[in-house]
Scaffold this motif. Structure first.
Motif: not given
Length: 412
Positions: A47-53
């Protein structure tokens, strides 16, 4: 003997196949059990969790599921791990990032699923069962500096500027530094259509107070931080000419003028030989003008200085007072004198006429009472005679009267 020898290799073969089946089936059974207990499922895809600003902020540090992450130049970071039902925690280590050209301040999350944790730097209870994205919104602040001029471009004295206020498109009013740098919000993350969008903040000049006067046209001077780093604000200034004249005679007069400005500041200026004074470069606003003249007085005159204006003040001098006093005395005294005369005449008439002894006022027996026996005038009738002779036949106009009859003659 041969059958027994043959059975031994076959049994060994079956035993080997059974071992292989157990080796393959064992992990699957074990993985299914661990998933139910919160352990990683090795057989399932990761599973891949992406964090974006938003906007993109590089170098932001965060921790997810115990792993340290840092956003790249595009403002993103990702975590890939085994699928699990155990809740995970996300913690933002850098809630502010400062650069020479901008300051980033954490504002909110989007995609964290728990609305109560929207504005917290730590989020708990995040799943790790499918791919998804969590967004961190940052407010960006930019530095701005300001200078101040009049409408002709002449720099203003900063020491006389007491307040500068700007209003943003987010409806907030901010004080701007007269000198030095002010950091203003230039970009704000706005939640729209289930995602965060960076929205620029525009500003307008709302107030510029110079020497106690408001000289700004509110809302007309606009700018955007980040794009406009150095600001130039313009105020309005005008000239005021003060003159004075006599109220009745119109001649120039006055020796000194007192001018009170919008902020209550009082200026005293002497009038020249032509009884005129000019005050230059005054901030626009409401002014009150008074003029002092020898032996005269004036009433304060209000002036709205929105352009070059001449304030002509009316002075009431001593001569004006004397003339006006005489006119008032004449207007008031003359009717009073006329009324007094009419009253005196009415009183004399009410006391009766003066006694008169003439014959026209005497009664019928006046002559007898007074003993008047004097001869009567020609043609006057005797006592007891009729006043008028009756007309005789033949008495016509112009006819000669008949001669009297002779004594002894017999009438025919």
């Amino acid at each position: 003997m041969n059958h027994r020898a043959l059975r031994r290799p076959v049994a060994s073969l079956f035993a080997l196949l059974a071992a292989l089946l157990l080796a393959v089936a064992g992990p699957a059974v074990q993985g299914h059990t661990s998933a139910g207990s919160g352990r990683p499922d090795a057989a399932a895809p990761p599973v891949t969790v992406t964090f974006r600003t938003v906007p993109a902020v590089p170098g932001v540090r965060l921790v997810f599921a115990g792993a340290a992450l840092v956003t790249g130049t595009d403002g993103t970071a990702s975590y890939t791990g085994a699928r699990t039902a155990a809740p995970q925690s996300l913690r933002l280590l850098d809630t502010s990032v400062d650069t020479p050209d901008a300051r980033y301040r954490f504002t909110r999350w989007a995609g964290q699923r728990d609305p109560d944790q929207t504005f917290r730097p730590r989020v708990d209870g995040l799943p790790l069962r499918a791919d998804y994205t969590v967004t961190a919104g940052f407010t960006v602040r930019y530095p701005v500096t300001a200078s101040f001029t009049d409408q002709h471009g002449t720099p203003l004295d900063r020491s006389l500027i007491s307040a500068v206020k700007v209003r943003g498109s987010d409806a907030r009013v901010t004080d701007l530094a007269v000198t030095g740098t002010t950091w203003l919000d230039g970009v704000q993350p706005v939640f729209r259509d289930s995602r965060l969008t960076p929205v620029p903040v525009d500003y307008t000049l709302r107030s510029l107070v110079y020497d106690g006067a408001e000289i700004a046209d509110g809302g007309r001077q606009a700018f955007r931080p980040g794009t406009d780093r150095h600001l130039t604000f313009t105020g309005n200034f005008h000239d005021l000419t003060v003159t004075a004249h006599d109220a009745l005679f119109g001649s120039a007069t006055g020796g000194e003028a007192t001018v009170t400005g919008p902020g209550g500041k009082v200026r005293a200026v002497a009038l020249g030989p032509d009884h005129t004074a000019v005050l230059t470069h005054l901030p626009r606003g409401r002014y009150t003008v008074e003029v002092k003249a020898p032996g005269g007085s004036t009433s304060p005159r209000g002036i709205q200085l929105s352009q070059t204006v001449t304030a002509d003040v009316t002075v009431i001098s001593r001569a004006d007072v004397l003339v006006l006093g005489g006119a008032v005395l004449l207007l008031v005294g003359l009717p009073v004198a006329v009324r007094l005369g009419l009253r005196r005449r009415a009183r004399r008439t009410a006391t009766g006429p003066t006694p008169d002894t003439g014959a026209r006022h005497a009664g019928p027996d006046t002559e007898v009472r007074h003993g008047s026996t004097g001869p009567r005038g020609p043609g006057a009738p005797g006592e007891g005679a009729p006043a008028h002779r009756p007309e005789q036949p033949g008495d016509e106009a112009g006819e000669t009267p008949a001669k009297p009859a002779r004594p002894g003659a017999t009438a025919r």
